[in-house]
Motif scaffolding. Structure first.
Motif, PDB file in Angstrom:
ATOM      1  N   ALA A  15       0.834  -1.217   0.000  1.00 13.03           N
ATOM      2  CA  ALA A  15       0.000   0.000   0.000  1.00 13.03           C
ATOM      3  C   ALA A  15       0.863   1.260   0.000  1.00 13.03           C
ATOM      4  O   ALA A  15       0.534   2.253  -0.650  1.00 13.03           O
ATOM      5  N   GLY A  16       1.986   1.198   0.695  1.00 14.37           N
ATOM      6  CA  GLY A  16       2.864   2.364   0.798  1.00 14.37           C
ATOM      7  C   GLY A  16       3.694   2.598  -0.461  1.00 14.37           C
ATOM      8  O   GLY A  16       4.390   3.613  -0.560  1.00 14.37           O
ATOM      9  N   ASN A  17       3.610   1.639  -1.397  1.00 13.17           N
ATOM     10  CA  ASN A  17       4.361   1.791  -2.641  1.00 13.17           C
ATOM     11  C   ASN A  17       3.497   2.214  -3.815  1.00 13.17           C
ATOM     12  O   ASN A  17       3.985   2.334  -4.937  1.00 13.17           O
ATOM     13  N   VAL A  18       2.202   2.446  -3.533  1.00 12.55           N
ATOM     14  CA  VAL A  18       1.327   2.976  -4.577  1.00 12.55           C
ATOM     15  C   VAL A  18       1.671   4.455  -4.736  1.00 12.55           C
ATOM     16  O   VAL A  18       1.660   5.207  -3.777  1.00 12.55           O
ATOM     17  N   PRO A  19       1.997   4.890  -5.950  1.00 13.02           N
ATOM     18  CA  PRO A  19       2.374   6.295  -6.120  1.00 13.02           C
ATOM     19  C   PRO A  19       1.180   7.236  -5.881  1.00 13.02           C
ATOM     20  O   PRO A  19       0.063   6.818  -6.149  1.00 13.02           O
ATOM     21  N   PRO A  20       1.433   8.439  -5.431  1.00 18.67           N
ATOM     22  CA  PRO A  20       2.722   9.002  -5.043  1.00 18.67           C
ATOM     23  C   PRO A  20       3.139   8.526  -3.652  1.00 18.67           C
ATOM     24  O   PRO A  20       2.330   8.472  -2.746  1.00 18.67           O
ATOM     25  N   LYS A  21       4.411   8.161  -3.535  1.00 18.32           N
ATOM     26  CA  LYS A  21       4.898   7.625  -2.256  1.00 18.32           C
ATOM     27  C   LYS A  21       5.241   8.749  -1.282  1.00 18.32           C
ATOM     28  O   LYS A  21       5.699   9.817  -1.697  1.00 18.32           O
ATOM     29  N   ALA A  22       5.062   8.457   0.000  1.00 17.75           N
ATOM     30  CA  ALA A  22       5.470   9.413   1.038  1.00 17.75           C
ATOM     31  C   ALA A  22       6.972   9.606   0.984  1.00 17.75           C
ATOM     32  O   ALA A  22       7.717   8.655   0.744  1.00 17.75           O
ATOM     33  N   ASN A  23       7.392  10.836   1.168  1.00 16.42           N
ATOM     34  CA  ASN A  23       8.821  11.118   1.237  1.00 16.42           C
ATOM     35  C   ASN A  23       9.019  12.535   1.775  1.00 16.42           C
ATOM     36  O   ASN A  23       8.603  13.500   1.137  1.00 16.42           O
ATOM     37  N   LEU A  24       9.644  12.643   2.925  1.00 16.06           N
ATOM     38  CA  LEU A  24       9.833  13.972   3.530  1.00 16.06           C
ATOM     39  C   LEU A  24      11.105  14.647   3.043  1.00 16.06           C
ATOM     40  O   LEU A  24      11.338  15.826   3.350  1.00 16.06           O
ATOM     41  N   GLY A  25      11.940  13.897   2.335  1.00 15.46           N
ATOM     42  CA  GLY A  25      13.196  14.476   1.842  1.00 15.46           C
ATOM     43  C   GLY A  25      13.999  15.075   2.986  1.00 15.46           C
ATOM     44  O   GLY A  25      14.081  14.488   4.070  1.00 15.46           O
ATOM     45  N   ASP A  26      14.568  16.256   2.723  1.00 18.83           N
ATOM     46  CA  ASP A  26      15.353  16.898   3.791  1.00 18.83           C
ATOM     47  C   ASP A  26      14.523  17.956   4.527  1.00 18.83           C
ATOM     48  O   ASP A  26      15.076  18.799   5.231  1.00 18.83           O
ATOM     49  N   LEU A  27      13.219  17.902   4.381  1.00 18.53           N
ATOM     50  CA  LEU A  27      12.283  18.777   5.099  1.00 18.53           C
ATOM     51  C   LEU A  27      12.427  20.252   4.720  1.00 18.53           C
ATOM     52  O   LEU A  27      12.016  21.126   5.482  1.00 18.53           O
TER      53      LEU A  27
END
Ligand code: NDP
Ligand code: PMR
Length: 401
Positions: free
Chosen positions: A237-249
């Motif tokens: 479920a977490g790999n269905v796009p768009p995926k969560a990603n906070l990057g470097d905030l």
């Protein structure tokens, strides 16, 4: 039998029901309150009576009075500590529908809990509580709009005024804007999903820590922040796009305002579905950071959870109609991840009150037999360094530091 089964499943057709003296307009959604079907029988149940009363614009048995912004439902509440009942007190944000309402119902019915329903729509919450038959003295509705930091502060004041010692806080409310083309903003100018789901709750939980830890002689003090599988990229479920990603905030550090910075935490282009999933990662990181900062000192238990896929709730109100039609059967028959609102309510109620679910720092999930287990979070959702950074930036944004 004269029973007819009314399928009140999605979509909830919302309409304006009445204008009250204070000028607040109440929007009532006769959607599935707990599950998808409601039996309408001769000698009708409280639930069906209340729902049809809302629909036909008839007043309910007792009039509901809007208290104006941020006033508690119980206007006679004393300003000193209430010693009159032995119930524990739980605050549930977003208790006016879905998971929050189902959890409120379970806890209210147990007779052991007084539920403070922290809701942005006073009348909707009051009606919902009556519609599901929550005993009159088992709950108080107090206005709280998580998309306004001032409203959150006002809510905390009102809780303190009510004099009820607080045992458990459940941060449950959320918005999901999968079809929005343009970002929307909170009163303080943050992108709405992260602003509401994360920053509103961040301020609320931080302010209420003071109240929760001062409760004496009680070991069952908890702060629960509802997470989700879709924020965890270690799952399908977490790999269905768009995926969560906070990057470097970097977007968060810039204030998510779309002027000085991006509206997305990672600095990218606006995407409502991603913003929601990012906000859930923030919820899960915040729970763990609270555990690290406060658990040993205060004894308070911090927890998060994925209650299962409650495919019928209002969370999907802004999704395309086709999605809303196909999503429940898809989850029921294909992923088998579906749970009813009632079942999900029982699960969250366990995290609130079950003595065996007292371990702090845990992300709870349930298997197909509905047994709880400690689940693993994705790498990002368990990144302690990111959690610390998220905490520090969030403190600045909500003016706690
Ligand atoms: P619902 O839309 O039914 O409930 C969300 C609640 O949040 C509503 O009561 C809503 O109020 C309230 N809310 C929204 N914005 C605000 C605000 N600004 N201030 C105060 N309250 C607000 O959705 P769910 O019950 O599904 O969602 C509950 C939680 O469960 C969320 O945290 C969600 O992320 C989580 N979750 C849900 C899953 C699912 O499959 N449904 C799966 C995993 C997690 P109002 O009634 O006024 O609209
Ligand atoms: Mg998902 C394999 C299991 C599984 C589970 C448990 C969920 C839960 N989902 C799964 C799989 C899939 N989903 C697959 C294979 C697809 C591609 C067809 C898919 C699609 C999908 C969409 C488009 N799923 C969604 C959406 C949403 O818009 C929901 C979302 O992401 O909201 C943020 C959603 C969800 N799927 C779930 C759960 C629990 C959701 C609601 C998300 C949440 O509340 O956090």
């Amino acid at each position: 039998s004269t029973c007819a089964v009314a399928a009140l499943s999605s979509p909830p057709t919302s309409f304006t029901s009445e204008r009250v003296t204070s000028g607040i307009t109440a929007s009532v959604q006769p959607s599935a309150f707990l599950g998808t079907k409601i039996s309408v029988c001769k000698g009708a149940s409280v639930l069906s009576r209340a729902v049809s009363a809302s629909i036909s614009r008839q007043p309910l048995v007792a009039p509901i009075r809007a208290q104006g912004v941020a006033a508690p439902a119980d206007t006679k509440a004393p300003t000193t500590t209430k010693k009159t009942d032995t119930k524990s007190t739980v605050i549930i944000t977003g208790a006016s529908s879905g998971l929050g309402l189902a959890t409120a119902k379970v806890l209210a019915d147990s007779g052991e809990w007084h539920v403070i329903m922290a809701c942005r729509d006073f009348l909707k919450a009051e009606r919902a509580a009556r519609a599901v038959g929550m005993p009159k003295d088992s709950y108080t509705v107090i206005h709280c709009d998580l998309s306004s930091l001032n409203s959150v502060k006002q809510f905390v004041d009102n809780v303190r005024q009510s004099g009820r010692p607080l045992d458990v806080l459940v941060c449950n409310a959320a918005v999901y804007l999968p079809t929005a083309k343009e970002p929307r903003y909170t009163a303080d100018g943050f992108e709405l999903s992260v602003g509401t789901n994360h920053l509103g709750h961040f301020l609320l939980a931080n302010m209420l820590m003071e109240d929760i830890q001062h409760k004496e002689n009680d070991t069952n003090r908890r702060v629960i922040i509802v997470g989700s599988i879709t924020g965890n990229t270690n799952t399908i479920a977490g790999n269905v796009p768009p995926k969560a990603n906070l990057g470097d905030l970097r977007g968060l550090a810039g204030g998510l305002d779309g002027v000085r910075s991006s509206v997305m935490i990672d600095g990218g282009e606006f995407d409502g579905a991603k913003a929601y999933k990012d906000s859930k990662v923030c919820n899960m990181l915040t729970m763990q950071e609270m555990h690290r900062r406060f658990h040993e000192k205060t004894g308070v238990t911090f927890a998060s959870l994925y209650p299962g896929c409650i495919a019928t709730t209002g969370l999907f109100r802004e999704h395309y109609q086709l999605f809303r039609t196909l999503f429940p059967p898809f989850q029921k028959y294909i992923t088998k991840g579906y749970v009813s609102e009632e079942e999900a309510g029982k699960r969250l109620a366990q995290v609130v009150s079950d003595p065996t679910l007292n371990k702090s720092g845990v992300y709870w999930s349930w298997n197909n037999q509905s047994n709880s287990f400690e689940n693993e979070l994705s790498q990002e959702a368990s990144d302690a360094e990111k959690a610390k950074k998220l905490w520090e930036i969030s403190e600045k944004l909500v003016n706690l530091s």
